[in-house]
Design a protein around this motif. Structure first.
Motif, PDB file in Angstrom:
ATOM      1  N   VAL A 618       1.231  -1.130   0.186  1.00  0.00           N
ATOM      2  CA  VAL A 618      -0.014  -0.095  -0.157  1.00  0.00           C
ATOM      3  C   VAL A 618       0.770   1.337  -0.003  1.00  0.00           C
ATOM      4  N   ALA A 619       1.242   1.144   1.022  1.00  0.00           N
ATOM      5  CA  ALA A 619       2.561   1.881   1.516  1.00  0.00           C
ATOM      6  C   ALA A 619       3.745   2.248  -0.002  1.00  0.00           C
ATOM      7  N   ALA A 620       3.738   1.864  -0.997  1.00  0.00           N
ATOM      8  CA  ALA A 620       5.110   1.737  -1.739  1.00  0.00           C
ATOM      9  C   ALA A 620       3.889   2.124  -3.232  1.00  0.00           C
ATOM     10  N   LEU A 621       2.514   1.584  -3.583  1.00  0.00           N
ATOM     11  CA  LEU A 621       1.875   2.148  -4.746  1.00  0.00           C
ATOM     12  C   LEU A 621       1.475   3.924  -4.326  1.00  0.00           C
ATOM     13  N   GLU A 622       1.315   3.838  -3.318  1.00  0.00           N
ATOM     14  CA  GLU A 622       0.422   5.159  -3.576  1.00  0.00           C
ATOM     15  C   GLU A 622       1.608   6.173  -2.877  1.00  0.00           C
ATOM     16  N   ALA A 623       2.875   5.915  -2.341  1.00  0.00           N
ATOM     17  CA  ALA A 623       4.018   7.194  -3.328  1.00  0.00           C
ATOM     18  C   ALA A 623       4.608   7.225  -4.332  1.00  0.00           C
ATOM     19  N   GLU A 624       4.090   6.056  -5.162  1.00  0.00           N
ATOM     20  CA  GLU A 624       4.524   6.033  -6.609  1.00  0.00           C
ATOM     21  C   GLU A 624       3.472   6.604  -7.479  1.00  0.00           C
ATOM     22  N   LEU A 625       1.970   6.570  -6.561  1.00  0.00           N
ATOM     23  CA  LEU A 625       1.174   7.496  -7.520  1.00  0.00           C
ATOM     24  C   LEU A 625       1.536   8.815  -7.671  1.00  0.00           C
ATOM     25  N   SER A 626       1.530   9.278  -6.685  1.00  0.00           N
ATOM     26  CA  SER A 626       2.131  11.030  -6.518  1.00  0.00           C
ATOM     27  C   SER A 626       3.021  11.068  -6.247  1.00  0.00           C
ATOM     28  N   PHE A 627       3.392  10.226  -6.508  1.00  0.00           N
ATOM     29  CA  PHE A 627       5.542  10.701  -7.858  1.00  0.00           C
ATOM     30  C   PHE A 627       5.619  11.167  -8.573  1.00  0.00           C
ATOM     31  N   TYR A 628       4.428  10.445  -9.520  1.00  0.00           N
ATOM     32  CA  TYR A 628       4.119  10.781 -11.026  1.00  0.00           C
ATOM     33  C   TYR A 628       3.389  11.989 -11.147  1.00  0.00           C
ATOM     34  N   GLY A 629       2.105  11.642  -9.998  1.00  0.00           N
ATOM     35  CA  GLY A 629       1.540  13.263 -10.575  1.00  0.00           C
ATOM     36  C   GLY A 629       2.638  14.758 -10.083  1.00  0.00           C
ATOM     37  N   GLN A 630       3.216  14.359  -8.422  1.00  0.00           N
ATOM     38  CA  GLN A 630       4.490  15.862  -8.655  1.00  0.00           C
ATOM     39  C   GLN A 630       5.221  16.039 -10.048  1.00  0.00           C
ATOM     40  N   VAL A 631       6.051  15.320 -10.376  1.00  0.00           N
ATOM     41  CA  VAL A 631       6.645  15.100 -11.581  1.00  0.00           C
ATOM     42  C   VAL A 631       5.961  15.498 -13.046  1.00  0.00           C
ATOM     43  N   PHE A 632       4.858  14.728 -13.002  1.00  0.00           N
ATOM     44  CA  PHE A 632       3.853  14.962 -14.464  1.00  0.00           C
ATOM     45  C   PHE A 632       2.909  16.194 -14.352  1.00  0.00           C
ATOM     46  N   GLY A 633       2.913  16.759 -12.779  1.00  0.00           N
ATOM     47  CA  GLY A 633       1.647  17.940 -13.006  1.00  0.00           C
ATOM     48  C   GLY A 633       0.173  18.156 -13.072  1.00  0.00           C
ATOM     49  N   PHE A 634      -0.163  16.435 -12.552  1.00  0.00           N
ATOM     50  CA  PHE A 634      -1.682  16.229 -12.084  1.00  0.00           C
ATOM     51  C   PHE A 634      -1.784  15.630 -10.647  1.00  0.00           C
ATOM     52  N   GLU A 635      -3.200  15.692 -10.019  1.00  0.00           N
ATOM     53  CA  GLU A 635      -3.536  15.712  -9.081  1.00  0.00           C
ATOM     54  C   GLU A 635      -3.564  14.690  -8.522  1.00  0.00           C
ATOM     55  N   THR A 636      -3.698  14.233  -7.827  1.00  0.00           N
ATOM     56  CA  THR A 636      -3.334  12.558  -7.372  1.00  0.00           C
ATOM     57  C   THR A 636      -4.183  12.022  -5.539  1.00  0.00           C
ATOM     58  N   PRO A 637      -5.549  12.887  -6.237  1.00  0.00           N
ATOM     59  CA  PRO A 637      -6.997  12.296  -4.986  1.00  0.00           C
ATOM     60  C   PRO A 637      -7.327  11.759  -4.150  1.00  0.00           C
ATOM     61  N   GLY A 638      -7.050  11.427  -2.737  1.00  0.00           N
ATOM     62  CA  GLY A 638      -7.077  10.530  -2.243  1.00  0.00           C
ATOM     63  C   GLY A 638      -5.603   9.733  -1.553  1.00  0.00           C
ATOM     64  N   VAL A 639      -4.808  10.244  -1.691  1.00  0.00           N
ATOM     65  CA  VAL A 639      -3.535   9.908  -1.792  1.00  0.00           C
ATOM     66  C   VAL A 639      -2.142  10.334  -1.084  1.00  0.00           C
ATOM     67  N   PRO A 640      -1.925  10.120   0.128  1.00  0.00           N
ATOM     68  CA  PRO A 640      -1.368  11.050   0.784  1.00  0.00           C
ATOM     69  C   PRO A 640      -0.174  11.547  -0.351  1.00  0.00           C
ATOM     70  N   LYS A 641       0.730  12.352   0.070  1.00  0.00           N
ATOM     71  CA  LYS A 641       1.571  13.527  -1.161  1.00  0.00           C
ATOM     72  C   LYS A 641       2.878  13.093  -0.514  1.00  0.00           C
ATOM     73  N   LEU A 642       3.906  12.173  -1.374  1.00  0.00           N
ATOM     74  CA  LEU A 642       4.930  12.509  -1.113  1.00  0.00           C
ATOM     75  C   LEU A 642       5.997  12.927  -0.510  1.00  0.00           C
ATOM     76  N   GLY A 643       6.568  13.206   0.287  1.00  0.00           N
ATOM     77  CA  GLY A 643       7.892  14.469   0.673  1.00  0.00           C
ATOM     78  C   GLY A 643       9.269  14.091  -0.118  1.00  0.00           C
ATOM     79  N   LEU A 644       9.426  15.287  -1.314  1.00  0.00           N
ATOM     80  CA  LEU A 644      10.560  15.269  -1.898  1.00  0.00           C
ATOM     81  C   LEU A 644      11.825  15.670  -1.446  1.00  0.00           C
ATOM     82  N   SER A 645      12.718  15.319  -2.133  1.00  0.00           N
ATOM     83  CA  SER A 645      14.274  15.558  -1.479  1.00  0.00           C
ATOM     84  C   SER A 645      15.015  16.438  -2.769  1.00  0.00           C
ATOM     85  N   ARG A 646      15.739  17.333  -2.076  1.00  0.00           N
ATOM     86  CA  ARG A 646      16.642  17.887  -3.605  1.00  0.00           C
ATOM     87  C   ARG A 646      17.772  17.432  -3.551  1.00  0.00           C
TER      88      ARG A 646
END
Length: 646
Positions: A618-646
């Motif tokens: 569960v944690a891995a899938l939700e993190a992955e979906l949030s990751f793509y949303g942040q990179v590609f610029g779309f919202e991911t409703p119902g999924v915790p936002k993954l924190g990204l480092s730089r």
């Protein structure tokens, strides 16, 4: 009412929790009397593997209650973990790696092997019937501090708790010990470094001495460039074996006199890569006929006509597991999946009857939320054919705005000697039902297409696999099927290497997810390397022999090329992984700190190579979906936002 919304933002009834609970994670199916038994992983129980049997009335029953965990670590991938002899169940237990016997009448369970059986101590696998009152198996022992300090032998284990007996140690790797019908001989398979079992193995036969050990062996089949992946005694004078002297795993009769006959020469793979000890791809039906798995599909081989004919009743099942396949109730039972059916334990009537589920799979979402895979053949710049399966977005409640094209996830499989098939996969559906396309790629090196296709990857890992995936992704973008500006690649293990190598040597992808990967080829391999013994010389064939090709190892390592990373990365890693240890991901991620590249690194306690716990999935899938949303610029409703480092 269909809602218009951008790809990636669609809401779906297929939650990450539903993915974690989906399917029947069944393996090692066999028949006990008139019943089908199999090992079954339970994600909701921390990945515990229990033993299940199916009754004639359609109900199932757990044979072993918690905390018993029917699994072993031999080669780290494990192998056949259970066997029933008369009224005694013999099995390996994950927690201590010991072998136990359980009286099926009284339920009394006792250990047959001594303590300790730790993950770096002694492990057992591939249980087979031996002489009266004993089981034959593979024993693996740690002999030193390095992961490659391993010895193996074939062992006889008395069921009454008596003294174990070493049968032979003919090769560094051994499997499939089997007693001849007359009790006079034994057969087994063996191979040595640097070969992998799909490169070259030997079929050995020896007389059984009076003390029950094996005498000097003869090699009846196999060679440095011929792989034997399954063997069974046919009679006291002949064996049946899958070997590939002509470039395809076909079924052969092997006589003790040295004669070898191909029972049905076909350019189809009746066999596969022996990643787990005890896998099987054929079983005799009698009368010169055999049920076989031909390129993953159920078929009948008739030696009289020398033909291999697909079973019509099983046409909907395109991927059968070699880790569970047996004659049952006049048909064939096994674990199989298809484009519209997740993996389940099924029985198929060879005379045309219906497919019967022996274990009910969890309820699937409506077909309107499931993408049907389409098999396609793509071509590289050099004209090489690359098979792939395309899963387009599918959601009955949503459509994309006119003119928008979906993002694409490219899935390179593991192995790299693995293979993808056209099957319903809830993990894939998790993304496609939200508006993200997926393509699974059988790049050069994949099994199922003959030895020549496997050997496209010889000394070309990090080149051919990367190029094949790029060819598929860019072709889908060029034809307008997907958005060429929103391409990502994701994979685990060897697929993780291909993903990381793609992101550090090409500019095709915007981002990637790398799971339990190989990132530093030179540090990973060899006697002093970071991986385990089974794969410690794998790269001799995939990259080249050391030390003469050392620079090639360094040049192709993603960790060497991290400065040319094309985009953000998500790392997912189990902390108990002995195959691709976390040290590699640790080093890579540490090198990204402060470089301005978005990344995240999630580590999971209690996970090995691949994720087995529901909470991890569960944690891995939700993190992955949030990751793509942040990179590609779309919202991911119902999924915790993954924190990204730089």
């Amino acid at each position: 009412m269909v809602e218009i919304a951008p790809y990636g933002t669609w809401t779906s009834p297929l939650s990450a929790a539903a993915v974690a609970a989906s399917g029947v994670s069944a393996q090692w199916l066999a028949t006990v009397g008139n019943e089908a038994w199999w090992a079954e992983a339970r994600t909701g129980e921390g990945g515990r593997v229990t033993l299940v049997k199916a009754h004639a009335d359609g109900t199932t029953e757990d044979v072993l209650p918690a905390p018993w965990n029917v699994r072993n670590r031999v080669h780290e991938y494990g192998g056949r973990p259970w066997l029933v002899i008369d009224d005694v169940l013999v099995f390996t237990h994950w927690a201590d790696q010991r072998v136990y016997r359980r009286d099926l009448t009284t339920g009394e369970t006792t250990a047959l092997t001594p303590e300790p059986g730790t993950r770096h101590g002694i492990r057992y696998s591939d249980l087979r019937p031996g002489l009266d009152g004993e089981v034959w198996l593979v024993r693996e022992r740690s002999t030193g501090p390095r992961r490659t300090d391993i010895s193996r032998d074939l062992l006889a284990l008395p069921l009454d708790g008596g003294q174990e007996r070493v049968l032979t140690a003919s090769h560094h790797f051994l499997t499939a010990p089997q007693l001849s019908p007359d009790g006079a001989r034994a057969a087994w398979l063996g191979w040595n470094h640097p070969a992998m079992p799909w490169d070259g193995t030997e079929l050995c036969v020896a007389e059984i001495r009076e003390d029950g050990t094996f005498g000097p062996h003869r090699v009846l089949a196999g060679a440095a460039d011929v792989a034997v992946c399954q063997v069974e005694w046919e009679s006291a004078e002949s064996l049946l074996a899958l070997l590939d002297p002509d470039g395809w795993w076909n079924l052969h009769r092997v006589g003790l006199d040295g004669g070898i006959t191909n029972l049905a020469p076909v350019e189809r793979e009746i066999g596969g890569a022996l990643w787990k000890l005890g896998a099987r791809w054929f079983t005799p039906l009698g009368g010169g006929k055999y049920a076989v798995l031909a390129s993953g599909k159920l078929a009948v081989l008739d030696e009289a006509t020398r033909e291999v004919t697909p079973v019509a009743a099983a046409a909907e099942l395109t991927a059968w597991s070699a880790n569970g396949f047996a004659v049952h109730a006049g048909g064939i039972a096994g674990v199989a999946a298809g484009p519209e059916r997740e993996a389940a334990v099924v029985r198929v009537d060879l005379d045309g009857g219906p497919v019967t589920e022996l274990a009910s799979a969890p309820e699937a979402p409506s077909p309107g939320y499931l993408s049907t895979p389409v098999e396609r053949i793509f071509k590289t710049e050099d004209g090489d054919r690359v098979p792939a399966f395309v899963y387009l977005p599918a959601n009955a409640g949503f459509a994309a705005p006119d003119g928008e094209r979906p993002p694409l996830l490219v899935y390179p499989h593991g192995g790299p000697t693995g293979r993808d098939s056209a099957v319903l996969d809830f993990e894939i559906a998790y993304f496609t039902s939200r508006g993200i396309a997926v393509v699974t790629v059988n790049y050069g090196g994949s099994t199922g297409y003959g030895r020549a296709y496997r050997e496209r990857l010889r000394e070309q890992w990090g080149i051919v696999d990367v190029a094949d995936c790029v060819a598929v992704a860019e072709a889908l973008a060029a034809e307008g099927t997907v958005d060429g500006d929103r391409l990502a690649i994701r994979g685990g293990s060897a697929g993780g290497f291909t993903s990381a190598a793609s992101l550090t040597t090409t500019t095709t992808y915007r981002a990637g997810t790398v799971m339990y990967p190989i990132l530093d080829l030179y540090q990973w391999t060899g006697d002093g390397g970071e991986t385990h013994d089974f794969e410690s010389r794998y790269l001799d064939g995939l990259i080249g022999p050391l030390p003469e090709t050392e620079q090639r190892y360094r040049d192709r390592s993603p960790i060497t090329n991290a400065s040319t990373l094309a985009g953000p990365l998500l790392f997912l890693q189990g902390l108990e992984d002995e195959i691709c240890p976390p040290e590699q991901a640790d080093r890579f991620v540490a090198g990204l700190a402060g470089r301005g590249i978005d990344h995240a690194y999630l580590k999971f306690d209690g996970e090995q190579h691949g994720f087995r716990k529901a909470e991890t999935i569960v944690a891995a899938l939700e993190a992955e979906l949030s990751f793509y949303g942040q990179v590609f610029g779309f919202e991911t409703p119902g999924v915790p936002k993954l924190g990204l480092s730089r």
